[in-house]
Design a protein around this motif. Structure first.
Motif, PDB file in Angstrom:
ATOM      1  N   GLU A   1       0.798  -1.215   0.000  1.00 37.62           N
ATOM      2  CA  GLU A   1       0.000   0.000   0.000  1.00 37.62           C
ATOM      3  C   GLU A   1       0.834   1.271   0.000  1.00 37.62           C
ATOM      4  N   ARG A   2       1.533   1.553   1.061  1.00 39.92           N
ATOM      5  CA  ARG A   2       2.267   2.809   1.187  1.00 39.92           C
ATOM      6  C   ARG A   2       3.498   2.831   0.287  1.00 39.92           C
ATOM      7  N   THR A   3       3.815   4.019  -0.188  1.00 42.61           N
ATOM      8  CA  THR A   3       5.049   4.203  -0.948  1.00 42.61           C
ATOM      9  C   THR A   3       5.867   5.291  -0.270  1.00 42.61           C
ATOM     10  N   VAL A   4       7.136   5.008  -0.034  1.00 41.02           N
ATOM     11  CA  VAL A   4       8.033   5.958   0.608  1.00 41.02           C
ATOM     12  C   VAL A   4       8.991   6.500  -0.445  1.00 41.02           C
ATOM     13  N   VAL A   5       9.106   7.826  -0.503  1.00 39.29           N
ATOM     14  CA  VAL A   5      10.002   8.476  -1.447  1.00 39.29           C
ATOM     15  C   VAL A   5      10.952   9.365  -0.647  1.00 39.29           C
ATOM     16  N   GLU A   6      12.236   9.126  -0.780  1.00 35.37           N
ATOM     17  CA  GLU A   6      13.238   9.970  -0.129  1.00 35.37           C
ATOM     18  C   GLU A   6      13.349  11.282  -0.916  1.00 35.37           C
ATOM     19  N   ILE A   7      13.471  12.400  -0.185  1.00 32.73           N
ATOM     20  CA  ILE A   7      13.558  13.701  -0.832  1.00 32.73           C
ATOM     21  C   ILE A   7      14.889  14.379  -0.494  1.00 32.73           C
ATOM     22  N   GLY A   8      15.102  14.711   0.766  1.00 36.93           N
ATOM     23  CA  GLY A   8      16.375  15.280   1.192  1.00 36.93           C
ATOM     24  C   GLY A   8      16.635  16.712   0.778  1.00 36.93           C
ATOM     25  N   THR A   9      15.609  17.494   0.492  1.00 31.89           N
ATOM     26  CA  THR A   9      15.793  18.894   0.102  1.00 31.89           C
ATOM     27  C   THR A   9      15.935  19.762   1.350  1.00 31.89           C
ATOM     28  N   GLU A  10      17.030  20.533   1.401  1.00 29.76           N
ATOM     29  CA  GLU A  10      17.278  21.426   2.528  1.00 29.76           C
ATOM     30  C   GLU A  10      16.984  22.862   2.106  1.00 29.76           C
ATOM     31  N   LEU A  11      16.176  23.540   2.905  1.00 33.61           N
ATOM     32  CA  LEU A  11      15.795  24.932   2.643  1.00 33.61           C
ATOM     33  C   LEU A  11      16.324  25.791   3.789  1.00 33.61           C
ATOM     34  N   VAL A  12      17.062  26.847   3.482  1.00 29.46           N
ATOM     35  CA  VAL A  12      17.645  27.699   4.512  1.00 29.46           C
ATOM     36  C   VAL A  12      17.010  29.086   4.437  1.00 29.46           C
ATOM     37  N   ASP A  13      16.359  29.473   5.517  1.00 29.82           N
ATOM     38  CA  ASP A  13      15.752  30.800   5.632  1.00 29.82           C
ATOM     39  C   ASP A  13      16.823  31.730   6.209  1.00 29.82           C
ATOM     40  N   GLU A  14      17.463  32.514   5.350  1.00 27.08           N
ATOM     41  CA  GLU A  14      18.572  33.383   5.757  1.00 27.08           C
ATOM     42  C   GLU A  14      18.133  34.434   6.778  1.00 27.08           C
ATOM     43  N   GLU A  15      16.877  34.871   6.715  1.00 27.37           N
ATOM     44  CA  GLU A  15      16.384  35.910   7.628  1.00 27.37           C
ATOM     45  C   GLU A  15      16.272  35.417   9.066  1.00 27.37           C
ATOM     46  N   THR A  16      15.816  34.176   9.255  1.00 30.86           N
ATOM     47  CA  THR A  16      15.596  33.657  10.606  1.00 30.86           C
ATOM     48  C   THR A  16      16.678  32.673  11.047  1.00 30.86           C
TER      49      THR A  16
ATOM     50  N   ASP B   1      16.551  29.572  10.176  1.00 31.38           N
ATOM     51  CA  ASP B   1      15.920  28.253  10.206  1.00 31.38           C
ATOM     52  C   ASP B   1      16.451  27.393   9.064  1.00 31.38           C
ATOM     53  N   VAL B   2      16.696  26.116   9.348  1.00 34.84           N
ATOM     54  CA  VAL B   2      17.055  25.147   8.321  1.00 34.84           C
ATOM     55  C   VAL B   2      15.942  24.099   8.318  1.00 34.84           C
ATOM     56  N   VAL B   3      15.237  24.016   7.197  1.00 39.35           N
ATOM     57  CA  VAL B   3      14.099  23.116   7.057  1.00 39.35           C
ATOM     58  C   VAL B   3      14.470  22.064   6.024  1.00 39.35           C
ATOM     59  N   THR B   4      14.410  20.798   6.422  1.00 40.98           N
ATOM     60  CA  THR B   4      14.722  19.707   5.498  1.00 40.98           C
ATOM     61  C   THR B   4      13.455  18.913   5.225  1.00 40.98           C
ATOM     62  N   ILE B   5      13.143  18.753   3.949  1.00 37.46           N
ATOM     63  CA  ILE B   5      12.040  17.884   3.553  1.00 37.46           C
ATOM     64  C   ILE B   5      12.694  16.513   3.382  1.00 37.46           C
ATOM     65  N   VAL B   6      12.490  15.643   4.344  1.00 33.45           N
ATOM     66  CA  VAL B   6      13.214  14.377   4.426  1.00 33.45           C
ATOM     67  C   VAL B   6      12.657  13.351   3.451  1.00 33.45           C
ATOM     68  N   SER B   7      11.347  13.114   3.534  1.00 29.85           N
ATOM     69  CA  SER B   7      10.720  12.094   2.696  1.00 29.85           C
ATOM     70  C   SER B   7       9.222  12.340   2.623  1.00 29.85           C
ATOM     71  N   ALA B   8       8.566  11.526   1.830  1.00 32.92           N
ATOM     72  CA  ALA B   8       7.108  11.562   1.747  1.00 32.92           C
ATOM     73  C   ALA B   8       6.621  10.123   1.693  1.00 32.92           C
ATOM     74  N   VAL B   9       5.521   9.866   2.381  1.00 32.96           N
ATOM     75  CA  VAL B   9       4.900   8.545   2.375  1.00 32.96           C
ATOM     76  C   VAL B   9       3.526   8.722   1.752  1.00 32.96           C
ATOM     77  N   GLY B  10       3.299   8.058   0.631  1.00 32.69           N
ATOM     78  CA  GLY B  10       2.032   8.204  -0.077  1.00 32.69           C
ATOM     79  C   GLY B  10       1.153   6.983   0.060  1.00 32.69           C
ATOM     80  N   ASN B  11      -0.035   7.092  -0.508  1.00 31.55           N
ATOM     81  CA  ASN B  11      -1.024   6.003  -0.520  1.00 31.55           C
ATOM     82  C   ASN B  11      -1.437   5.558   0.873  1.00 31.55           C
ATOM     83  N   ASN B  12      -1.636   6.514   1.758  1.00 38.31           N
ATOM     84  CA  ASN B  12      -2.057   6.197   3.120  1.00 38.31           C
ATOM     85  C   ASN B  12      -3.576   6.102   3.189  1.00 38.31           C
ATOM     86  N   PRO B  13      -4.095   5.061   3.821  1.00 37.52           N
ATOM     87  CA  PRO B  13      -5.554   4.985   4.000  1.00 37.52           C
ATOM     88  C   PRO B  13      -6.018   6.160   4.860  1.00 37.52           C
TER      89      PRO B  13
END
Length: 180
Positions: A33-48, A50-62
């Motif tokens: 059922e579920r599908t896991v996709v690794e992402i690993g995108t790092e977003l850096v907010d220079e103003e604050t 903050d370092v935000v990393t989009i690690v992965s996504a899990v799809g097809n969840n009931p």
């Protein structure tokens, strides 16, 4: 409008990361059922800072999410994020700041799906108070129109610094969830 407060931060020890954060091993992901996709995108907010990393996504969840009853061809996505907040400001990085493109409209946090997410063995992302340090977890987002890849964004709105005559412009960092 979100307000940030300036804080020293130097005398505060950062919170220790939770080694149990994330998804429970085998029992959380039923085989077909579920599908896991690794992402690993790092977003850096220079103003604050903050370092935000989009690690992965899990799809097809009931899901029993209300939008799924209107459009059962959609998809409940659990977006795994890691936030390391900067030390200059207070406030919270909210789960509502994470968006997915749904046929040209951006949608965010499916709040009534929290219990489904935790019942499936995932750690819910409750937001990241900057004073508490690093936070990792999953955010449920329902998209009615799915495709091979999904576009997404982390958007910190424009904010006024409390006690100062300063406004910090909006930050927008984009990412893509590739096809599984």
């Amino acid at each position: 409008m979100l307000a940030l407060t300036a804080c020293g931060g130097a005398d505060e020890a950062p919170a220790e990361p939770d080694p149990a954060a994330g998804v429970a091993e085998e029992e959380a992901e039923p085989a077909d059922e579920r599908t896991v996709v690794e992402i690993g995108t790092e977003l850096v907010d220079e103003e604050t800072g903050d370092v935000v990393t989009i690690v992965s996504a899990v799809g097809n969840n009931p899901t029993e999410y209300y939008a799924a009853s209107d459009n059962p061809d959609g998809e409940m996505v659990y977006l795994e994020v890691k936030v390391v907040p900067g030390e200059q400001f207070g406030g919270v990085v909210s789960q509502r700041d994470f968006l997915l493109d749904d046929g040209g409209e951006e949608v965010n946090y499916a709040s009534t799906a929290d219990e489904e997410l935790t019942a499936a063995g995932f750690t819910y992302f409750e937001g990241a108070p900057r004073r508490d340090g690093e936070a990792t977890g999953y955010i449920p987002i329902y998209v009615e129109q799915t495709g091979d890849a999904l576009k997404g964004a982390y958007v910190r709105p424009e904010v006024k610094v409390l006690g100062e005559d300063e406004t910090i412009p909006e930050f927008r960092g984009e990412f893509e969830i590739p096809a599984a």
